[in-house]
Design a protein around this motif. Structure first.
Motif, PDB file in Angstrom:
ATOM      1  N   PHE A   1       0.922  -1.031  -0.004  1.00  0.00           N
ATOM      2  CA  PHE A   1       0.068  -0.052  -0.101  1.00  0.00           C
ATOM      3  C   PHE A   1       1.132   1.109   0.206  1.00  0.00           C
ATOM      4  N   MET A   2       1.860   1.111   0.747  1.00  0.00           N
ATOM      5  CA  MET A   2       2.946   2.325   0.739  1.00  0.00           C
ATOM      6  C   MET A   2       3.678   2.661  -0.423  1.00  0.00           C
ATOM      7  N   TYR A   3       4.205   1.396  -1.229  1.00  0.00           N
ATOM      8  CA  TYR A   3       5.436   1.790  -2.151  1.00  0.00           C
ATOM      9  C   TYR A   3       4.968   1.303  -3.612  1.00  0.00           C
ATOM     10  N   LEU A   4       3.614   0.733  -3.736  1.00  0.00           N
ATOM     11  CA  LEU A   4       3.381   0.113  -5.018  1.00  0.00           C
ATOM     12  C   LEU A   4       2.140   1.037  -5.746  1.00  0.00           C
ATOM     13  N   GLN A   5       1.901   2.159  -4.802  1.00  0.00           N
ATOM     14  CA  GLN A   5       0.676   3.055  -5.315  1.00  0.00           C
ATOM     15  C   GLN A   5       1.104   4.131  -6.169  1.00  0.00           C
ATOM     16  N   PRO A   6       0.482   4.615  -7.128  1.00  0.00           N
ATOM     17  CA  PRO A   6       0.970   5.946  -7.831  1.00  0.00           C
ATOM     18  C   PRO A   6       1.175   7.079  -6.718  1.00  0.00           C
ATOM     19  N   SER A   7       1.818   7.824  -6.856  1.00  0.00           N
ATOM     20  CA  SER A   7       2.468   9.162  -5.949  1.00  0.00           C
ATOM     21  C   SER A   7       0.892   9.993  -5.788  1.00  0.00           C
ATOM     22  N   ASN A   8       0.217   9.981  -7.004  1.00  0.00           N
ATOM     23  CA  ASN A   8      -0.986  10.741  -7.008  1.00  0.00           C
ATOM     24  C   ASN A   8      -2.332  10.203  -6.352  1.00  0.00           C
ATOM     25  N   VAL A   9      -2.105   8.851  -5.938  1.00  0.00           N
ATOM     26  CA  VAL A   9      -3.278   8.239  -5.499  1.00  0.00           C
ATOM     27  C   VAL A   9      -3.309   8.331  -3.963  1.00  0.00           C
ATOM     28  N   SER A  10      -2.328   8.133  -3.224  1.00  0.00           N
ATOM     29  CA  SER A  10      -2.348   8.098  -1.599  1.00  0.00           C
ATOM     30  C   SER A  10      -1.807   9.426  -1.074  1.00  0.00           C
ATOM     31  N   SER A  11      -2.363  10.151  -0.094  1.00  0.00           N
ATOM     32  CA  SER A  11      -1.701  11.202   0.571  1.00  0.00           C
ATOM     33  C   SER A  11      -0.790  10.839   1.368  1.00  0.00           C
ATOM     34  N   MET A  12       0.076  11.442   2.038  1.00  0.00           N
ATOM     35  CA  MET A  12       1.203  11.309   2.895  1.00  0.00           C
ATOM     36  C   MET A  12       0.405  10.658   4.337  1.00  0.00           C
ATOM     37  N   ASP A  13      -0.376  11.247   4.811  1.00  0.00           N
ATOM     38  CA  ASP A  13      -1.126  11.083   6.028  1.00  0.00           C
ATOM     39  C   ASP A  13      -1.749   9.459   5.817  1.00  0.00           C
ATOM     40  N   GLN A  14      -2.182   9.044   4.696  1.00  0.00           N
ATOM     41  CA  GLN A  14      -2.442   7.595   4.489  1.00  0.00           C
ATOM     42  C   GLN A  14      -1.220   6.893   4.761  1.00  0.00           C
ATOM     43  N   SER A  15      -0.201   7.384   4.164  1.00  0.00           N
ATOM     44  CA  SER A  15       1.127   6.351   3.872  1.00  0.00           C
ATOM     45  C   SER A  15       1.598   6.337   5.228  1.00  0.00           C
ATOM     46  N   LYS A  16       1.427   7.499   6.423  1.00  0.00           N
ATOM     47  CA  LYS A  16       1.957   7.127   7.705  1.00  0.00           C
ATOM     48  C   LYS A  16       1.239   6.143   8.338  1.00  0.00           C
ATOM     49  N   LEU A  17      -0.017   5.938   8.018  1.00  0.00           N
ATOM     50  CA  LEU A  17      -0.801   4.905   8.717  1.00  0.00           C
ATOM     51  C   LEU A  17      -0.419   3.752   8.200  1.00  0.00           C
ATOM     52  N   SER A  18      -0.257   3.521   6.966  1.00  0.00           N
ATOM     53  CA  SER A  18       0.279   2.359   6.278  1.00  0.00           C
ATOM     54  C   SER A  18       1.614   1.911   6.873  1.00  0.00           C
ATOM     55  N   SER A  19       2.496   3.017   7.225  1.00  0.00           N
ATOM     56  CA  SER A  19       3.856   2.659   7.579  1.00  0.00           C
ATOM     57  C   SER A  19       3.760   2.158   9.137  1.00  0.00           C
ATOM     58  N   LEU A  20       2.775   2.749   9.977  1.00  0.00           N
ATOM     59  CA  LEU A  20       2.810   1.988  11.256  1.00  0.00           C
ATOM     60  C   LEU A  20       2.459   0.808  11.314  1.00  0.00           C
ATOM     61  N   PHE A  21       1.956   0.147  10.372  1.00  0.00           N
ATOM     62  CA  PHE A  21       1.675  -1.284  10.515  1.00  0.00           C
ATOM     63  C   PHE A  21       3.015  -2.028  10.487  1.00  0.00           C
ATOM     64  N   TYR A  22       3.667  -1.744   9.472  1.00  0.00           N
ATOM     65  CA  TYR A  22       5.081  -2.500   9.259  1.00  0.00           C
ATOM     66  C   TYR A  22       6.165  -2.112  10.184  1.00  0.00           C
ATOM     67  N   THR A  23       6.043  -0.988  10.781  1.00  0.00           N
ATOM     68  CA  THR A  23       7.050  -0.509  11.579  1.00  0.00           C
ATOM     69  C   THR A  23       7.136  -0.430  13.081  1.00  0.00           C
ATOM     70  N   THR A  24       5.728  -0.808  13.559  1.00  0.00           N
ATOM     71  CA  THR A  24       5.441  -0.594  14.781  1.00  0.00           C
ATOM     72  C   THR A  24       4.474  -1.683  15.177  1.00  0.00           C
ATOM     73  N   ILE A  25       3.345  -1.780  14.406  1.00  0.00           N
ATOM     74  CA  ILE A  25       2.355  -3.051  14.481  1.00  0.00           C
ATOM     75  C   ILE A  25       2.679  -4.314  14.523  1.00  0.00           C
ATOM     76  N   VAL A  26       3.187  -4.798  13.300  1.00  0.00           N
ATOM     77  CA  VAL A  26       3.645  -5.997  12.740  1.00  0.00           C
ATOM     78  C   VAL A  26       4.860  -6.458  13.846  1.00  0.00           C
ATOM     79  N   PRO A  27       5.702  -5.705  14.072  1.00  0.00           N
ATOM     80  CA  PRO A  27       6.924  -6.170  14.999  1.00  0.00           C
ATOM     81  C   PRO A  27       6.316  -6.559  16.463  1.00  0.00           C
ATOM     82  N   MET A  28       5.370  -6.001  16.768  1.00  0.00           N
ATOM     83  CA  MET A  28       4.699  -6.269  18.065  1.00  0.00           C
ATOM     84  C   MET A  28       3.940  -7.500  17.783  1.00  0.00           C
ATOM     85  N   LEU A  29       3.091  -7.680  16.846  1.00  0.00           N
ATOM     86  CA  LEU A  29       2.101  -8.844  16.688  1.00  0.00           C
ATOM     87  C   LEU A  29       2.945 -10.111  16.517  1.00  0.00           C
ATOM     88  N   ASN A  30       4.017 -10.085  15.709  1.00  0.00           N
ATOM     89  CA  ASN A  30       4.657 -11.433  15.312  1.00  0.00           C
ATOM     90  C   ASN A  30       4.822 -12.160  16.371  1.00  0.00           C
TER      91      ASN A  30
END
Length: 316
Positions: free
Chosen positions: A257-286
């Motif tokens: 969701f963060m890296y494969l979308q065209p830059s004009n499709v997603s806002s940086m606020d949406q990207s922040k939310l997506s980044s939270l999953f693989y930087t903080t949530i996933v390391p906690m959940l695994n």
């Protein structure tokens, strides 16, 4: 732009997740708790696997490697993110920013390929059980882990090397909570074409390739499971894969969701939310996903608890 028309950027300001004052303390406490659970959970998994000979198998060797990656990835990102909530301006120097970027890419890419290696391990265990000990020998497992880190280091070196050639002369505020590739490129006043091509190529290789490998593995796994006659055998085979499938879905979904979308499709606020999953949530959940849904881990934990209780009662 001519060299004399801009100054060399020596530091950046991380904008963080939000600028609303009323959310600073709740978010700080939430992510502090998340980080504590991440550290305790992943260190617990590594220690448990290291101390228990019962868990000295390829599957748990890869799981301990994944826990180490998650622990490091979270440590690279979260402490600096927490500073956003307690300081007026979260300043990060240019060298610190590039260092954070480098190590974040190392551990993010390593996780992508480690999950693929774990899927291959499950494929061999279920589809070729008689050859499992030969196929997944100690030497093979060690080389697979080494290859994962080699790919990660090559990717991080390529991305960071391309970023070092970028000239930053716009506003120095990074609209993110850590130094990531896309938010940094938004601040560039030089050509970012090479960077964008490198991002696309490496994302395809590091995300799509492992995803296809995992999908291929699980197609074969599911086909083999369906051929098992006993319901108990099917249930046991599915249980060994369900945790991995869940972890893969959350991680690869947020990265794509963060890296494969065209830059004009997603806002940086949406990207922040997506980044939270693989930087903080996933390391906690695994650790929770692999521990709570894993019978072998539960058996080892119960043995340790009973042994501890026996020692206490003996002392008394």
């Amino acid at each position: 732009m001519a060299a004399g028309n801009h100054s060399i950027m020596t530091e950046f300001i991380l904008a963080g997740l939000t600028d609303k004052p009323e959310l600073q303390l709740p978010l700080f406490l939430f992510f502090l708790g998340t980080y504590v659970v991440t550290v305790v959970g992943n260190l617990g998994v590594i220690t448990l696997i290291g101390l228990s000979s019962y868990l000295h198998t390829p599957m748990y060797y890869f799981l301990s490697s994944l826990s180490f990656i998650d622990l490091c990835c979270s440590t690279v990102i979260t402490p600096k993110m927490l500073m956003n909530f307690v300081t007026e301006k979260n300043i990060i120097s240019y060298p610190e920013c590039m260092t954070q970027l480098y190590f974040f890419i190392v551990f993010a890419v390593a996780e992508c390929h480690m999950l693929a290696v774990m899927a291959y391990d499950r494929y061999v265990a279920i589809c070729n059980p008689l050859l499992y000990n030969v196929t997944m020998s100690y030497q093979v497992c060690s080389w697979l882990v080494v290859e994962v880190y080699m790919i990660a280091l090559i990717g991080a070196t390529a991305h960071t090397g391309c970023m070092l050639r970028v000239v930053f002369c716009k506003a120095k505020i990074i609209n993110h909570y850590f130094c990531d590739i896309l938010p940094l490129l938004e601040l560039s006043c030089s050509s970012t074409y090479i960077n964008e091509v490198v991002v696309l190529c490496f994302t395809v290789f590091n995300v799509l390739t492992p995803t296809l490998a995992i999908l291929g593995s699980y197609v074969s796994i599911i086909a083999s499971i369906l051929r098992i006659s006993s319901i108990e055998g099917r249930s046991k085979a599915f249980s060994t894969c369900s945790s991995h499938i869940l972890a893969v879905t959350v991680f690869y979904g947020s990265v794509a969701f963060m890296y494969l979308q065209p830059s004009n499709v997603s806002s940086m606020d949406q990207s922040k939310l997506s980044s939270l999953f693989y930087t903080t949530i996933v390391p906690m959940l695994n650790p929770l996903i692999y521990s709570l849904r894993n019978k072998d881990v539960k058996v080892v934990v119960n043995k340790i608890i009973k042994k501890r209780q026996f020692c206490i009662s003996k002392d008394l």
